[in-house]
Scaffold this motif. Sequence first.
Motif, PDB file in Angstrom:
ATOM      1  N   ILE A  94      43.379  19.235  70.484  1.00 26.78           N
ATOM      2  CA  ILE A  94      43.732  20.651  70.611  1.00 26.78           C
ATOM      3  C   ILE A  94      42.509  21.389  71.140  1.00 26.78           C
ATOM      4  CG2 ILE A  94      44.476  22.730  69.387  1.00 26.78           C
ATOM      5  CD1 ILE A  94      45.625  20.799  67.245  1.00 26.78           C
ATOM      6  N   ILE A  95      42.692  22.099  72.242  1.00 29.31           N
ATOM      7  CA  ILE A  95      41.582  22.878  72.800  1.00 29.31           C
ATOM      8  C   ILE A  95      41.487  24.188  72.012  1.00 29.31           C
ATOM      9  CG2 ILE A  95      40.637  23.943  74.883  1.00 29.31           C
ATOM     10  CD1 ILE A  95      41.043  20.918  75.146  1.00 29.31           C
ATOM     11  N   LEU A 143      42.325  18.578  80.905  1.00 32.20           N
ATOM     12  CA  LEU A 143      41.091  18.704  80.125  1.00 32.20           C
ATOM     13  C   LEU A 143      41.155  17.805  78.893  1.00 32.20           C
ATOM     14  CD1 LEU A 143      38.366  19.960  79.498  1.00 32.20           C
ATOM     15  CD2 LEU A 143      39.545  21.895  78.438  1.00 32.20           C
ATOM     16  N   ARG A 144      42.327  17.724  78.279  1.00 34.43           N
ATOM     17  CA  ARG A 144      42.438  16.861  77.104  1.00 34.43           C
ATOM     18  C   ARG A 144      42.209  15.386  77.474  1.00 34.43           C
ATOM     19  NH1 ARG A 144      47.683  17.578  74.160  1.00 34.43           N
ATOM     20  NH2 ARG A 144      48.571  19.059  75.635  1.00 34.43           N
ATOM     21  N   CYS A 145      42.676  14.992  78.667  1.00 38.52           N
ATOM     22  CA  CYS A 145      42.438  13.610  79.107  1.00 38.52           C
ATOM     23  C   CYS A 145      40.947  13.372  79.356  1.00 38.52           C
ATOM     24  CB  CYS A 145      43.239  13.314  80.379  1.00 38.52           C
ATOM     25  SG  CYS A 145      45.006  13.213  80.079  1.00 38.52           S
ATOM     26  N   SER A 146      40.283  14.339  79.969  1.00 39.05           N
ATOM     27  CA  SER A 146      38.844  14.194  80.218  1.00 39.05           C
ATOM     28  C   SER A 146      38.079  14.097  78.904  1.00 39.05           C
ATOM     29  CB  SER A 146      38.311  15.386  81.019  1.00 39.05           C
ATOM     30  OG  SER A 146      38.834  15.395  82.318  1.00 39.05           O
ATOM     31  N   THR A 177      38.309  24.674  84.840  1.00 40.75           N
ATOM     32  CA  THR A 177      36.933  24.583  85.334  1.00 40.75           C
ATOM     33  C   THR A 177      36.184  23.493  84.571  1.00 40.75           C
ATOM     34  OG1 THR A 177      36.967  26.956  85.819  1.00 40.75           O
ATOM     35  CG2 THR A 177      34.815  25.884  85.750  1.00 40.75           C
ATOM     36  N   MET A 178      36.353  23.472  83.270  1.00 38.33           N
ATOM     37  CA  MET A 178      35.680  22.459  82.452  1.00 38.33           C
ATOM     38  C   MET A 178      36.191  21.066  82.793  1.00 38.33           C
ATOM     39  SD  MET A 178      33.312  22.308  80.085  1.00 38.33           S
ATOM     40  CE  MET A 178      32.583  20.662  79.968  1.00 38.33           C
ATOM     41  N   ALA A 179      37.512  20.942  82.984  1.00 39.33           N
ATOM     42  CA  ALA A 179      38.075  19.634  83.331  1.00 39.33           C
ATOM     43  C   ALA A 179      37.466  19.147  84.649  1.00 39.33           C
ATOM     44  CB  ALA A 179      39.597  19.732  83.441  1.00 39.33           C
ATOM     45  N   HIS A 180      37.383  20.056  85.612  1.00 40.45           N
ATOM     46  CA  HIS A 180      36.821  19.725  86.908  1.00 40.45           C
ATOM     47  C   HIS A 180      35.346  19.328  86.750  1.00 40.45           C
ATOM     48  CE1 HIS A 180      37.579  19.660  91.126  1.00 40.45           C
ATOM     49  NE2 HIS A 180      36.555  20.454  91.413  1.00 40.45           N
TER      50      HIS A 180
END
Lengths: 463, 463
Positions: B172-173, B150-153, B347-350
Motif C-alpha cells: 500500500i502506497i 510503483l508497487r511492482c518496482s 515519477t518515483m516508479a520511473h
Amino acid sequence: MFILNNSDSVPLYKQLYNQIREHILSGKLPADTRLPSVRDMAIELSASRNTVDGAYQELYAEGYLYSKPRSGYFVSALDQDVAPQTLSGKPSKNDYLPGPPSNFAYDFHPARLHPESFPTELWRKCFVESLRRNSQQLVQYGDPQGDWGLRCSIQSYLERSRGVLCDPDQIIICAGLQQSLDIVANILKESHSVVAVEDPGYHLPRFVFQNHSYTIVPVPVEPDGIDLNHLKASNSTIAYVTPSHQLPLGYVMPVANRLALIEWAASGGKYIIEDDYDSELRYHGKPIPSLQGLRPTGNIIYSGTFSKILSPALRLSYMVLPYSLLATYRQRYQTYFPSVSLLEQRTMAHFMEQGHWERHIRRMRMIYRKKHDILLQSIETHFGKRAVVIGHGAGLHVVLMLPDTSLSEVEIIGRAQQKGIRLFPFSDFHVTGQPETTTLMLGFGGMNSIKIEGGISILSQIC
Amino acid sequence: MFILNNSDSVPLYKQLYNQIREHILSGKLPADTRLPSVRDMAIELSASRNTVDGAYQELYAEGYLYSKPRSGYFVSALDQDVAPQTLSGKPSKNDYLPGPPSNFAYDFHPARLHPESFPTELWRKCFVESLRRNSQQLVQYGDPQGDWGLRCSIQSYLERSRGVLCDPDQIIICAGLQQSLDIVANILKESHSVVAVEDPGYHLPRFVFQNHSYTIVPVPVEPDGIDLNHLKASNSTIAYVTPSHQLPLGYVMPVANRLALIEWAASGGKYIIEDDYDSELRYHGKPIPSLQGLRPTGNIIYSGTFSKILSPALRLSYMVLPYSLLATYRQRYQTYFPSVSLLEQRTMAHFMEQGHWERHIRRMRMIYRKKHDILLQSIETHFGKRAVVIGHGAGLHVVLMLPDTSLSEVEIIGRAQQKGIRLFPFSDFHVTGQPETTTLMLGFGGMNSIKIEGGISILSQIC
C-alpha cells in the motif's frame, strides 16, 4: 563443506554467507559450533580473507554467529521450530489481482473529468519552477498543516470566490476529503459520537466516521436541503452537509435554512461540516456563496478540493477549521508530518499565484456547461415527458427520475452495461430505503457531446 | 433606495445584489416584502433589465427571495437573531502565527538530510516524462492502494535489497508512516487494543495509536532489541519494532530474537509492525535484511519509506500487509481514494525503473558514511574518554552518553542553543522515566564536515 563459484553474479562473500546461513537455519551447523578462523576458512576455500571476513561479519551482525574474544566465531542458538519460511504457503496471487480495466463506450460515471482538461503544459512549468526554487527545502519535513504560501493563496481565493472568511492559520492542506474527515472524526471524538449525514448523500463520510466508531444518523434531504426538524430531533451533534450543491440531488440550501442550521450548531457546541466540493461549477448565475461565510466564527468546518476542477489524481484538498478546534488539532497532530508533497503544494501555490487556477475554473465552467446543456437537450429529445431531471444547472452530473418505467435501477444498469454504457448506481447514495421512483445518476464530465447524445439515445431505448 | 456606481469595479448586478442582501439581513426589507418588478426596478435605477434580473436571480438562488408565479419576488423570512456575522470577533491572528524560522549555525537535528542531496535534475526529468505519459489519467481517481507500476518496482527492490518477500498486491502506497499506522490501527482495532512500543523509541507510533484509543505498553530495549520476556509478560497483541536499526539506540536485533518475536506473533494472532525506516544507510557491512523476510507468511506488517534517502518532504512511503489483513483492509478502505498524487507515484516508479533509486542510495551511503566517520573522529578528538558513543555505524544520528557530566540534557540543550547549536532532545524518545546518564542525540545528515567538527568542538566545551 562450502563451494564458491567465481562465475556466479552473486559476490563471493555473499555466496559464503548464504551457505553458512542455510546450514545454521537447517541445523547442519548446531548451536555453539566454532567456525574455522578467517584465515583457515580462506585457505580451505581458496578465497581471500576479505571474502570470509565479509561473510562472517554479516552473519555476526544479524545474530547468526556470536564471538568470543580471542576464540573466534560460534553458531548462535536458534529455535529450529521457528526457522524462516519461504513464500510457498501463501495464497494464490491470482486471488487478489485486479480485474481487467473496464471498457465502456459511454461512461456516465459522475467522478470523471473532461479527458483533455488537465493543464499539462502550465502544470509542468509551475512544477519545474517550484522544484528549482525549493530543492533545498526537500531535505526536511515541511509544515504539518501545509505550505504557508499555498494556504495564503487558498485563503485569498476562498474569500474572493466562495465568501469564506478565514486566516491561513485555520487552513489544513489535506490529501482529499477522506483525510479531512479522518482528522475531524479524531479531534471531535472525545465529546461527540453521533454524526448526521444527508440521505441520500455521499457515502465517503459515512465510511470514515464509521471507521472511527461513530453512530451515523441519516437525515432526509428536502428541496431546501437537509431536513432541519429531523436533524434537531436526532441526537447528532455533528452534521455533514453539502449546502451549495447537494450530493447527489443538486439542491441548494436557502439562506434561511443555512442560518437555522448555524443556529442549531451554535446551541450546545455542535459542528457543521460543509463540503463545498464542486460549487465552482455553476452554469447559470454565479456560484452560491459558502455557508461558512455567513458565520465565520461559528462551529463550521469548511472543506474544499481541487479534485473536481483540476484533477482527482493529484490528491489535493483543504479544510478550514474554526478557531475553537485549532488547539485540539495542534495538540493531537503536533508530531504528525504533512500529508501532501511539498513540491505539489508549491506547484499548486505557483499555479494560483500566476492566476492559472481561476482562469482554469472559467475554462472548465464553459466546457462543462456545454456538456451539461447537451445532456439536458438529449434527455428532452429522447425521453421527453418520460423523465424528470433534477439537480441540473451545476456540477458534473444530473439525476434522472423515470416515474413510468417498470424497470428497477439494477435492471437498467444491467441492460446499459450490455450496450456499452456505464452507469453509477444512484442507490449507493441512499443510507436507508430506496427511492420510490427508478432514478439514474448521469455524470457527463468524461464524455464529449457526441457520446453524451449517443449514450442518452441508447439509454432511452432500454429504459 | 439603491444606488449603482458605474465607475466601481464591482459589476452593477453584484452591487445591487449586495445592497438588497444587506437590507434583507439588517431587517430594512422585512419578510414578505414584494420587490419591484424587474422592469420597474431597472427604470428606477436607470439600469438594464439584465442587471436587475442578475441580482434577483442570485438572491433567489441563495434563498434571500422567494417567488410567486405571476406576482414576482418577495423577501424570505430570516431569523434576524442569527444573521450573518463578520470576522470581527475572532481571536487575534497573531496568537496562531508560526514563529520565525530558527537559525542555528550547527543543526544536529536527526531528521535533516544532506542539503544538496535531492536529485533535482533527475527528478525533473522523471516528472516531466511521467506527466507526458499520464496526463490522460489525471482526470480520474487512481488505484486507492497505489499505482500498480510503483508497487511492482517497490516489490522488486524490497526483495533484492531488503529480503522482503511479498506480492505487489500486498503493498500500500502511503503518505508517510503516520498514514500506514493509521490504517493498521484502524483495521486491527476490532480485536486488538494494546500496543507494545520500544522504550526508548520513536514517538510517532505512540501518538497515532493513542489517537485510535489504544493502550500503549512501553517495553525496555536491550542491546539485542525489544525485551522479549517483558513483551511476553505484557498483554499487548501488537508490537511496533525497529529491528534493523533501533530508533534511537541503533541496536540490531539478532536473528534468534527475531525468530522468537515472530513466534510470539504467531501464537494467538498477534502482529509485528516492522519499521525499516533507514536500513539502507549501513556504513560497515551490508544492510541487515528485514525481519519480514524470515517469515513472509507471518503476522508481520512491514513499513518502509523514501524519506531518509530521497526526501521527507515528498511524503512517499509504503507498507506491506500480510495476506491475513488484506481482506479487512479492502473492506474498510474500499471507498477511499489514493493518498499520494498519481504524478508523484509515477515519477518515483520511473525513477526506480531507470535505476536512479539504487544509484542514489549508494551515493547517499557514501556521503553519510563520510559525515558519520567525521562525527566519530570529532567526538574522539574533543570528548575523548568523557563520552561513550552508541548506535554508530548506521543511519543519520548517533547517541552520545556523558557519564561524567553534572549537567542534565535540558541544561546542555539550553547552553548549546546559546552557542548556535540545535540539539534534538533524546528524552523525547523515552516513554517512561529518563536515562540515568545524560544522553545526547546527534544527527549529522544536515551539516558538512566542517560544521560537524566545529559543532562537536563547541559542544565538548559546554558539557
